[in-house]
Motif scaffolding. Structure first.
Motif, PDB file in Angstrom:
ATOM      1  N   GLU A   1     -40.542  -6.590  -2.695  1.00 63.18           N
ATOM      2  CA  GLU A   1     -40.528  -5.683  -3.846  1.00 63.18           C
ATOM      3  C   GLU A   1     -39.167  -5.022  -4.024  1.00 63.18           C
ATOM      4  O   GLU A   1     -38.722  -4.791  -5.155  1.00 63.18           O
ATOM      5  CB  GLU A   1     -41.627  -4.632  -3.684  1.00 63.18           C
ATOM      6  N   ALA A   2     -38.505  -4.743  -2.909  1.00 62.33           N
ATOM      7  CA  ALA A   2     -37.155  -4.169  -2.989  1.00 62.33           C
ATOM      8  C   ALA A   2     -36.197  -5.163  -3.650  1.00 62.33           C
ATOM      9  O   ALA A   2     -35.341  -4.780  -4.462  1.00 62.33           O
ATOM     10  CB  ALA A   2     -36.657  -3.798  -1.594  1.00 62.33           C
TER      11      ALA A   2
ATOM     12  N   ARG B   1     -46.521  -8.231   7.648  1.00 61.76           N
ATOM     13  CA  ARG B   1     -47.111  -7.630   6.447  1.00 61.76           C
ATOM     14  C   ARG B   1     -46.114  -6.715   5.732  1.00 61.76           C
ATOM     15  O   ARG B   1     -46.224  -6.490   4.527  1.00 61.76           O
ATOM     16  CB  ARG B   1     -48.367  -6.847   6.816  1.00 61.76           C
ATOM     17  N   ARG B   2     -45.145  -6.194   6.482  1.00 63.86           N
ATOM     18  CA  ARG B   2     -44.168  -5.279   5.892  1.00 63.86           C
ATOM     19  C   ARG B   2     -43.158  -6.011   5.006  1.00 63.86           C
ATOM     20  O   ARG B   2     -42.398  -5.381   4.285  1.00 63.86           O
ATOM     21  CB  ARG B   2     -43.439  -4.512   6.994  1.00 63.86           C
ATOM     22  N   ASN B   3     -43.148  -7.346   5.059  1.00 59.20           N
ATOM     23  CA  ASN B   3     -42.219  -8.088   4.223  1.00 59.20           C
ATOM     24  C   ASN B   3     -42.515  -7.916   2.738  1.00 59.20           C
ATOM     25  O   ASN B   3     -41.626  -8.105   1.903  1.00 59.20           O
ATOM     26  CB  ASN B   3     -42.249  -9.585   4.578  1.00 59.20           C
ATOM     27  N   GLN B   4     -43.760  -7.582   2.422  1.00 58.49           N
ATOM     28  CA  GLN B   4     -44.104  -7.409   1.015  1.00 58.49           C
ATOM     29  C   GLN B   4     -43.273  -6.297   0.378  1.00 58.49           C
ATOM     30  O   GLN B   4     -42.811  -6.421  -0.757  1.00 58.49           O
ATOM     31  CB  GLN B   4     -45.600  -7.106   0.860  1.00 58.49           C
ATOM     32  N   GLU B   5     -43.043  -5.210   1.128  1.00 60.87           N
ATOM     33  CA  GLU B   5     -42.224  -4.121   0.590  1.00 60.87           C
ATOM     34  C   GLU B   5     -40.758  -4.557   0.476  1.00 60.87           C
ATOM     35  O   GLU B   5     -40.033  -4.083  -0.408  1.00 60.87           O
ATOM     36  CB  GLU B   5     -42.336  -2.872   1.470  1.00 60.87           C
ATOM     37  N   ILE B   6     -40.337  -5.488   1.339  1.00 59.69           N
ATOM     38  CA  ILE B   6     -38.982  -6.027   1.246  1.00 59.69           C
ATOM     39  C   ILE B   6     -38.858  -6.907   0.009  1.00 59.69           C
ATOM     40  O   ILE B   6     -37.857  -6.858  -0.720  1.00 59.69           O
ATOM     41  CB  ILE B   6     -38.627  -6.830   2.512  1.00 59.69           C
TER      42      ILE B   6
ATOM     43  N   HIS C   1     -37.147  -7.533  -5.761  1.00 56.37           N
ATOM     44  CA  HIS C   1     -37.569  -7.626  -7.159  1.00 56.37           C
ATOM     45  C   HIS C   1     -37.000  -6.463  -7.985  1.00 56.37           C
ATOM     46  O   HIS C   1     -36.625  -6.641  -9.148  1.00 56.37           O
ATOM     47  CB  HIS C   1     -39.094  -7.646  -7.243  1.00 56.37           C
ATOM     48  N   ASN C   2     -36.933  -5.299  -7.382  1.00 54.61           N
ATOM     49  CA  ASN C   2     -36.367  -4.139  -8.082  1.00 54.61           C
ATOM     50  C   ASN C   2     -34.890  -4.350  -8.396  1.00 54.61           C
ATOM     51  O   ASN C   2     -34.396  -3.916  -9.436  1.00 54.61           O
ATOM     52  CB  ASN C   2     -36.554  -2.868  -7.248  1.00 54.61           C
TER      53      ASN C   2
ATOM     54  N   ARG D   1     -28.830   0.605   6.156  1.00 57.98           N
ATOM     55  CA  ARG D   1     -29.260   0.773   4.765  1.00 57.98           C
ATOM     56  C   ARG D   1     -28.162   1.418   3.917  1.00 57.98           C
ATOM     57  O   ARG D   1     -28.117   1.208   2.700  1.00 57.98           O
ATOM     58  CB  ARG D   1     -30.539   1.616   4.705  1.00 57.98           C
TER      59      ARG D   1
END
Length: 286
Positions: free
Chosen positions: A35-36, A28-33, A38-39, A10
């Motif tokens: 969003e990262a 399911r953890r890909n959603q936070e990826i 998208h940010n 990282r």
């Protein structure tokens, strides 16, 4: 999963992608990826993705996964007026497994995601975007589509003297060639006496790191990862070895001789790199 690896990766702006083989729960953890990513888009940043989702030694563009399309379309769900673009990038290696080989990088024309975004039929939109990106990548990359005869085609291209770093001419040769029979072996490369002496001097001067590498080269189970493993090891180990040798020489004689040894070793390393023959095909890592 490893906190140290997680921190190091990282720290150079890498983020993980979770696959089905990593476990259903991890998907399911890909959603936070997402969003990262998208940010980053919101900050006018860029995200480098490898949409094939796997690797191999064949000179080809493998089938693309839909993850990159889902990430971009997901961003448009919230920001439909975004000026989001995809830049296709082609990577071409003279010989991916050989040390000191060359690579060419080609950038294609930008692809406007807005032109493909269709929330009413996401599947068709994803398929169309994948097809467009796939077509662009195949123009920027030497692409041998016939997997059954891949090795034969590659050998013929080598015999013809095709430059794999130039995907435009290479692909044109592939398209125009109708006879892939090969009856004559490629002429073998011969090293000059100068190159031989450079390699010999480098091997003697770098003997301990070379022996360490030979004892560790069987560690990676995936043959494709061996060059990366070798590069990372040599990048840290060889300079460290030269520094330690220089300090030892300086301690046993004078500091000046330690400096002379260190810089002479770096010069020898550069000469060795230039002497490496990288155009011949090999199926085994060095």
């Amino acid at each position: 999963k490893n906190p140290i690896s997680n921190f190091l990766l990282r720290s150079i702006n890498m983020i993980p992608i979770y696959r089905i083989r990593d476990g259903v729960d991890s998907i399911r953890r890909n959603q936070e990826i997402f969003e990262a990513c998208h940010n980053e888009f919101k900050k006018n940043g860029s995200v480098l993705m490898f949409p094939e989702g796997n690797h191999g030694l064949h000179r080809r563009v493998r089938p693309l996964t839909k993850g990159f399309a889902r990430i971009t379309f997901g961003y448009f769900d919230n920001y439909p007026d975004a000026d989001l673009q995809i830049i296709p990038v082609g990577l071409n290696y003279s010989n991916m497994q050989e040390k000191g080989s060359s690579v060419s990088v080609y950038y294609g024309k930008s692809i406007l995601v807005r032109d493909f975004y269709n929330p009413n039929d996401e599947k068709e939109a994803i398929d169309l975007l994948k097809e467009t990106v796939d077509s662009a990548l195949k123009k920027l990359t030497t692409h041998i589509g016939d997997l059954d005869n891949h090795d034969t085609i590659e050998q013929v291209l080598i015999y013809k003297g095709v430059d794999f770093l130039d995907p435009f001419n290479a692909n044109q040769t592939i398209e125009k060639t109708t006879n892939w029979d090969i009856s004559t072996k490629s002429p073998e490369k011969t090293n000059s006496l100068w190159n031989y002496l450079i390699k010999l001097a480098f091997s003697v001067n770098t003997l301990i790191p070379i022996l360490i590498w030979r004892s560790l080269k069987q560690k990676p189970k995936d043959i494709v990862l061996i060059p990366t493993f070798r590069f990372g090891l040599s990048l840290g180990l060889i300079p460290l070895f030269y520094i330690l040798q220089g300090v030892l020489i300086a301690f046993l004689s004078e500091p000046m001789w330690g400096f002379i040894y260190f810089f002479s070793s770096i010069l020898l390393l550069l000469l060795y790199k230039n002497s490496i023959q990288t155009d011949s095909l090999t199926t085994k890592p060095s």
